[in-house]
Each structure stands twice: as C-alpha cells, then as structure tokens.
Design a protein around this motif. Structure first.
Motif, PDB file in Angstrom:
ATOM      1  N   LEU A   8      14.641  32.641   0.639  1.00 25.04           N
ATOM      2  CA  LEU A   8      14.183  31.256   0.764  1.00 25.04           C
ATOM      3  C   LEU A   8      13.463  31.018   2.079  1.00 25.04           C
ATOM      4  O   LEU A   8      12.887  29.959   2.298  1.00 25.04           O
ATOM      5  N   GLY A   9      13.494  31.981   2.945  1.00 26.65           N
ATOM      6  CA  GLY A   9      12.855  31.774   4.241  1.00 26.65           C
ATOM      7  C   GLY A   9      13.803  31.162   5.262  1.00 26.65           C
ATOM      8  O   GLY A   9      13.461  30.994   6.416  1.00 26.65           O
ATOM      9  N   VAL A  10      14.995  30.794   4.801  1.00 27.55           N
ATOM     10  CA  VAL A  10      16.020  30.321   5.724  1.00 27.55           C
ATOM     11  C   VAL A  10      17.325  30.959   5.324  1.00 27.55           C
ATOM     12  O   VAL A  10      17.519  31.341   4.180  1.00 27.55           O
ATOM     13  N   LEU A  11      18.248  31.109   6.248  1.00 24.33           N
ATOM     14  CA  LEU A  11      19.524  31.719   5.968  1.00 24.33           C
ATOM     15  C   LEU A  11      20.552  30.653   5.675  1.00 24.33           C
ATOM     16  O   LEU A  11      20.454  29.538   6.136  1.00 24.33           O
ATOM     17  N   GLY A 115       5.226  24.471   4.719  1.00 25.63           N
ATOM     18  CA  GLY A 115       5.543  25.871   4.497  1.00 25.63           C
ATOM     19  C   GLY A 115       6.645  26.390   5.388  1.00 25.63           C
ATOM     20  O   GLY A 115       7.347  25.647   6.068  1.00 25.63           O
ATOM     21  N   ASP A 116       6.809  27.724   5.371  1.00 28.65           N
ATOM     22  CA  ASP A 116       7.879  28.378   6.107  1.00 28.65           C
ATOM     23  C   ASP A 116       7.591  28.496   7.592  1.00 28.65           C
ATOM     24  O   ASP A 116       8.486  28.784   8.374  1.00 28.65           O
ATOM     25  N   GLY A 156       8.653  19.741   4.137  1.00 23.32           N
ATOM     26  CA  GLY A 156       7.464  20.513   4.454  1.00 23.32           C
ATOM     27  C   GLY A 156       7.455  21.868   3.774  1.00 23.32           C
ATOM     28  O   GLY A 156       6.393  22.391   3.409  1.00 23.32           O
ATOM     29  N   GLN A 157       8.632  22.473   3.587  1.00 21.76           N
ATOM     30  CA  GLN A 157       8.724  23.734   2.859  1.00 21.76           C
ATOM     31  C   GLN A 157       8.740  23.513   1.346  1.00 21.76           C
ATOM     32  O   GLN A 157       8.323  24.393   0.579  1.00 21.76           O
ATOM     33  N   LEU A 158       9.203  22.347   0.920  1.00 16.16           N
ATOM     34  CA  LEU A 158       9.237  22.036  -0.507  1.00 16.16           C
ATOM     35  C   LEU A 158       7.832  21.957  -1.094  1.00 16.16           C
ATOM     36  O   LEU A 158       7.598  22.431  -2.216  1.00 16.16           O
ATOM     37  N   VAL A 159       6.895  21.361  -0.370  1.00 19.95           N
ATOM     38  CA  VAL A 159       5.554  21.128  -0.917  1.00 19.95           C
ATOM     39  C   VAL A 159       4.885  22.422  -1.382  1.00 19.95           C
ATOM     40  O   VAL A 159       4.486  22.528  -2.552  1.00 19.95           O
ATOM     41  N   PRO A 160       4.730  23.452  -0.519  1.00 13.13           N
ATOM     42  CA  PRO A 160       4.085  24.675  -1.007  1.00 13.13           C
ATOM     43  C   PRO A 160       4.922  25.432  -2.030  1.00 13.13           C
ATOM     44  O   PRO A 160       4.366  26.131  -2.898  1.00 13.13           O
ATOM     45  N   ALA A 161       6.247  25.306  -1.951  1.00 14.40           N
ATOM     46  CA  ALA A 161       7.094  25.964  -2.945  1.00 14.40           C
ATOM     47  C   ALA A 161       6.859  25.362  -4.325  1.00 14.40           C
ATOM     48  O   ALA A 161       6.789  26.091  -5.334  1.00 14.40           O
TER      49      ALA A 161
END
Length: 410
Positions: A8-11, A115-116, A156-161
């Motif tokens: 997910l790009g985050v832990l 994004g990430d 911000g990470q939700l949008v590109p996902a």
C-alpha cells in the motif's frame, strides 16, 4: 486462500511509539537545534543529512518542480505524520519546524500533493527525550493540525489509487481491478468519518446495495463496482440475506462501467477538494481535540457495525482489509490525544494503558489472518471462533475507548 495485495505504500501501525503532540511549532517559539536543507524534485526528496540529535529541528524545503509540493516527516511506521509543510509553490521555499524525540523516522516529498510521494528515506534521531512545553490549548491545536495533515495525506493517496482502479475496471481488466480494490479502499477506510460528515458523499462513494435500496438512492461507488468484479453466484443472496443476488441484476455494460467509474472519480475528487478547503479547516477547528478523539471512536465503530459481520465487502470477501485500515485510522487518532488523557492523572493514565493494550491485542489477532501489505484471507474462510475472538477484542477495546473524549476534555 489468501487474497494477494501489492504494498500500500505505507506500513501497518505496529510500533508502540507515540506521536509527539508538539507537532509543528512556530519558528519564533523555539530555537532550532539543527537545520536541514531539502530539495523537492519530481523524482526525489533530497535532505542534507539523515541523522540529528533530538530537539527542535528545522527543514528548509525548496520546491524544485513545476507543481505545488509537500514535505513530510513520518513516524517509524511510515503512516503517522510527525510534521508536514504543504502548498509549497514552484520555485518557492517553506520551513518546517518540529520538536522531534529520539527514534526512527522517514522523510518524504509529494510533488503535486497526491500519490505515495517520492524520495522516501530513513531519518534517525538520537539523544535524550525532549521535554515538551507549551500551553494546553496550543498543544491541542497542534494535535488537530496533525490530524488534518493525516487526512489530507490519505485522500491524496486515494485519488491516484482510484484512478488506477477505475482504469482497470473500465477497460475490462477485472483481474487487475480485483487486486487493486481492497488496497484502494484502505486509504478511504482510514479517514471514513470525514466523508460521512459530508451529507450524501459517503453514500455515493461507499454505500452497500442494501443500504442504497433502503434509502431510495441510486447505487454507485466502490460496492457497485465490486459487484461487477465479483459476479455473484446463481445461489448467492444479497446482503439482506433474503433477496437472491441475481434478482433484477445484470452485469454492467461497458458504457455503464464508464459511467460508474467516472462517478467514483468525481466523488473522490470532491472529497479531495473538501479536505483541502477552508471549510474542512474550520470544521476541525470548531470540533477541536474532541473531534480527533471522536474520530478514533467512530472508526472502531465502523469495524463493529460493518466489517466484523462480513457485510461490507459482500461480493469480494475483502472485509479484513477494511477492518485493518479502520483500526489503523482509529489508532492514529488516538495517538494524537492520548497524552491529554494521561495528563488527567492516574485514572487517565490507566485508561490509556487499557486502550493501548486493547489495540495491541486486536492487531495481534488480526495479524494471524494476514496484513495490508501482504494480503488477508477471504472473509468467508474465518471460522465462527475466529469471528467471535475478533468481536470480543473489538468490544473490549470499544468500552475504554468510548471514555476517551470525556477524559481528554476533563
């Protein structure tokens, strides 16, 4: 069978470290013990050094891109935000000043503020713990600011996902879309109460079919797409447990898929615009520290009322992804207010200990079924004993957590 997942790009939130409530402090309020230069480019986030002594640190961030950028100092789990500076215009500079305790951190830049991010790198702080001073009201304001930063980061990470998920769905690449579906939803599930406060936005994004029908709404959003991606079996029942899943149902045409995907994109963009607006800032300021505390409670309620029953992701069986993300978001909000509860004396400290133990036990049990990074088993593979254990742990945590806001406000 384990449902596979890309990172997910985050832990996951697993560490016991507590986010420093001092957060970002005004430069004139404290003398800096160390200063760092940061260059934010399209592909990197170059920090002049990767280590520091504990204390007040300043990061002078230069935006060397042609788009607005952000800089983050993240806690050791890669999720919690210790400090951030946003809206750095192209060719401009901004300074982040933050009190940092000994520990392991990450630095990250986010050109375009979606994004990430880029250039994520380890940042180590050594030395002795720093005593944090400051008026109670000021400290609470900083905690609210950090929660706002967390929400903006997740959206911000939700949008590109969502863009990636919708592209696969609209093109008919269902295998890719099925992989992306639970990963994408995790960003939303960590901050869901924010969307729920916006009238019909959460229903448009996240209503189940049975809820949309009950409320007389057009059914759109994640779960409308989900049903196309996991076509229900002929003998399947709807989420109400009574209606045959195929009754009045037909897979969406390419044109309908285009429409449903575009609607989800528009709704998520509306959420992004809101959390970057003055209205969102004003709302959080009005709610104050109680809003952050209540956010922790609301996210655990999401688990208790939807995820543990397996009715959230009815077609895909990916409920444990949502479950884990709700718990992460809840724990994040709790970490921002727990020091205020501890400050209320022995009873407050005991409450914090009980809540921390509750999170640890719940996370440990959930980890036996997988993780957000590596994937979870399908919900239907859980035994009755598995579900009972998770339910008991949720209830054990929910009781002390329900006392958090009142304790913080004492």
């Amino acid at each position: 069978m384990t449902i596979s997942s890309r990172s997910l790009g985050v832990l996951a939130v697993t560490g016991a470290a507590v986010l420093v409530l001092s957060g970002c402090v005004a430069k004139e309020d404290t003398a800096a013990t160390a200063a760092f230069d940061v260059s934010s480019t399209d592909s990197d986030c170059a920090v002049s050094a990767a280590t520091a002594e504990s204390g007040t640190l300043t990061f002078d961030v230069s935006n060397d891109t042609d788009q607005v950028s952000e800089f983050y100092l993240l806690a050791d789990d890669g999720l919690r935000i210790v400090g951030e500076v946003e809206n750095i215009a192209p060719a401009a500079s901004r300074t982040l000043t933050v009190v940092v305790q000994p520990g392991d951190y990450f630095t990250l830049c986010k050109p375009g503020m979606v994004g990430d991010g880029v250039g994520k790198a380890a940042f180590t702080v050594t030395g002795d713990p720093v005593a944090v001073d400051g008026p109670d009201a000021e400290q609470k304001t900083k905690a609210v600011d950090l929660y706002a930063a967390f929400v903006k980061d997740q959206v911000g990470q939700l949008v590109p996902a969502v863009e990636e998920l919708v592209a696969a769905y609209q093109s008919g690449d269902d295998a890719t879309a099925r992989t992306l579906f639970p990963q994408t939803r995790a960003f939303y599930e960590r901050i869901e109460p924010v969307a729920e406060a916006l009238g019909d936005l959460d229903p448009r994004i996240d209503f189940r079919e049975v809820d949309a029908v009950a409320d007389g709404l057009d059914w759109t959003g994640f779960h409308r797409i989900e049903k196309d991606l996991w076509v229900p079996a002929q003998d399947a029942l709807n989420a109400d447990g009574e209606t045959p899943a195929w009754q009045g149902w037909a897979p969406s045409t390419p044109e309908e898929r285009a429409d449903y995907g575009d609607l989800l994109l528009a709704d998520v963009q509306e959420l992004y615009d809101y959390v970057h607006s003055d209205d969102f800032t004003t709302t959080l300021e009005d709610q104050g520290i109680a809003g952050v505390s209540n956010g922790a409670i609301a996210l655990l309620d999401e688990v208790a009322t939807g995820k543990i029953s397996g009715e959230e992701d009815w077609w895909s069986g990916t409920d444990l992804f949502d479950f884990a993300a709700n718990v992460e978001g809840s724990k994040m909000a709790f970490s921002l207010v727990q020091d205020f509860a501890t400050a209320q004396g022995d009873d407050g400290a005991a409450l914090v200990d009980e809540i921390e133990s509750g999170y640890a036990a719940l996370e440990s049990s959930l980890a036996t079924h997988g993780s957000l990074a590596d994937g979870f088993v399908g919900y239907t593979t859980l035994t009755a004993d598995d579900k009972r254990e998770l339910t008991d742990l949720i209830n054990a945590l929910a009781e002390p957590l329900s006392q958090l806001t009142a304790t913080v406000l004492d």
